[in-house]
Design an enzyme around this catalytic site. Structure first.
Site, short mmCIF file in Angstrom:
data_model
loop_
_atom_site.label_atom_id
_atom_site.label_comp_id
_atom_site.label_asym_id
_atom_site.label_seq_id
_atom_site.Cartn_x
_atom_site.Cartn_y
_atom_site.Cartn_z
N ARG A 52 0.81 -1.21 0.00
CA ARG A 52 0.00 0.00 0.00
C ARG A 52 0.84 1.27 0.00
NH1 ARG A 52 -2.20 -4.05 1.77
NH2 ARG A 52 -0.38 -4.22 3.10
N THR A 53 1.83 1.34 0.89
CA THR A 53 2.57 2.59 1.03
C THR A 53 3.34 2.90 -0.25
OG1 THR A 53 2.79 2.22 3.41
CG2 THR A 53 4.26 3.84 2.41
N LYS A 82 26.15 -4.19 -0.22
CA LYS A 82 27.61 -4.05 -0.16
C LYS A 82 28.07 -3.22 1.04
CE LYS A 82 27.55 -3.96 -5.21
NZ LYS A 82 27.84 -3.16 -6.42
N ARG A 103 11.46 3.73 2.90
CA ARG A 103 11.14 2.87 4.03
C ARG A 103 12.43 2.15 4.42
NH1 ARG A 103 6.04 -1.04 4.49
NH2 ARG A 103 5.22 1.01 5.01
N HIS A 131 5.80 5.94 11.42
CA HIS A 131 5.25 5.85 10.07
C HIS A 131 4.33 7.06 9.93
CE1 HIS A 131 3.92 4.47 6.32
NE2 HIS A 131 3.59 3.22 6.59
#
Length: 306
Positions: A52-53, A82, A103, A131
């Site tokens: 969704r986000t 890395k 995120r 959030h």
């Protein structure tokens, strides 16, 4: 430069302005919306899974006429594998794009790397911390469902320890008046004590309840959350989880005007039969996320063009 990293970045007036813009965008002709961010480019970096986000941010930018480049599962499929530092990622990606939506799996990495970004950064979820844009769409949903936010009684259920959506929403609720919150969770997933003290000091009325049925009977809003098994170390059985699930038998307990919200994804904590009840607002909540993120991106990126 306007970042959106924490709920600290949003005042009550900011939230109310974004809600007004979201409402305008909801009814605006698409050809007018597409002119607002035409020529902008947004990079989406998702170090943790998202449906969704990520898609709502990308759809928001596209509906406003902008373009998106992205890295999904960036923890494994980018130079992070890395050992590249996030500060360097911001420097590099900021050379390509007008804004970064990210995120991350760590609570504080985004904020620590923020000074190195030459472009605005939007936090799309950070570990078990915050959030903030989810809490914006949660408040927008409350406003659309009730016509107000002040004075609501909210019952938070489920994983309150690791639920970053819970943490951000509770912090933003302190911007409003007369809110009373009841917390219902397994003991090992209770709200962190430091956050509990922070919220009380900010004036939020908090109660802790053991009986889910009793809590549901006296609430306006049920904010149900998923048990985040990917973050917990203790063993919770299916029977334990069911003690904190919304089942068909709970529907007669809820007030006719109550609403059930969930940030999703939903697993077993809301029974499928609950979906057909008009009080189940979580899929309307998803749609609201598109419009409030459109409003936010317009606010942040508008200065690039205007």
């Amino acid at each position: 430069m306007y970042h959106a990293i924490s709920t600290d970045d949003f005042t009550r007036s900011t939230v109310e302005r974004l809600i007004r813009i979201a409402e305008e965008f909801r009814v605006s002709p698409r050809h007018i919306l597409r002119a607002r961010l035409q020529g902008t480019l947004v990079a989406t970096l998702f170090y943790e899974p998202s449906t969704r986000t990520r898609l709502s941010f990308e759809a928001a930018v596209a509906r406003l006429g902008g373009n998106v480049v992205g890295a999904e599962n960036a923890r494994e499929n980018s130079s992070a594998k890395k050992g590249e530092r996030l500060a360097d990622v911001f420097r590099v990606v900021g050379a390509y794009a007008d804004a970064i939506v990210i995120r991350h799996h760590e609570n504080d990495e985004i904020a620590a790397a923020l000074p190195y970004s030459p472009v605005p950064v939007i936090n799309a979820g950070a570990g078990s911390g915050e959030h903030p844009t989810q809490s914006l769409l949660d408040l927008y949903t409350l406003w659309r469902e009730f016509g107000r936010i002040d004075g609501l009684k909210v019952c938070m259920v489920g994983d309150l320890k690791y639920g970053r959506t819970v943490h951000s929403l509770l912090r933003l609720l302190t911007r409003f008046s007369g809110i009373r919150v009841t917390l219902v969770s397994p003991a090992e997933l209770a709200l962190p004590p430091s956050l509990h003290r922070e919220l009380v000091d900010a004036g939020l009325e908090l109660d802790v309840a053991d009986d889910l049925d009793e809590a549901l009977a006296s609430t306006d809003v049920v904010y149900q959350t998923r048990i985040q098994r990917e973050r917990i170390t203790s063993e919770l059985t299916a029977e334990d989880e069911e003690d904190f699930a919304i089942l068909p038998r709970h529907l007669p307990i809820l007030a006719p005007t109550a609403r059930i919200l969930h940030p999703l994804p939903r697993v077993n904590e809301i029974h499928l039969e609950v979906d057909g009840d008009e009080r189940a607002a979580y899929f309307r909540q998803v749609q609201n996320g598109l419009y409030i993120r459109m409003a936010l991106m317009d606010e942040i990126l508008g200065g690039v063009l205007r």
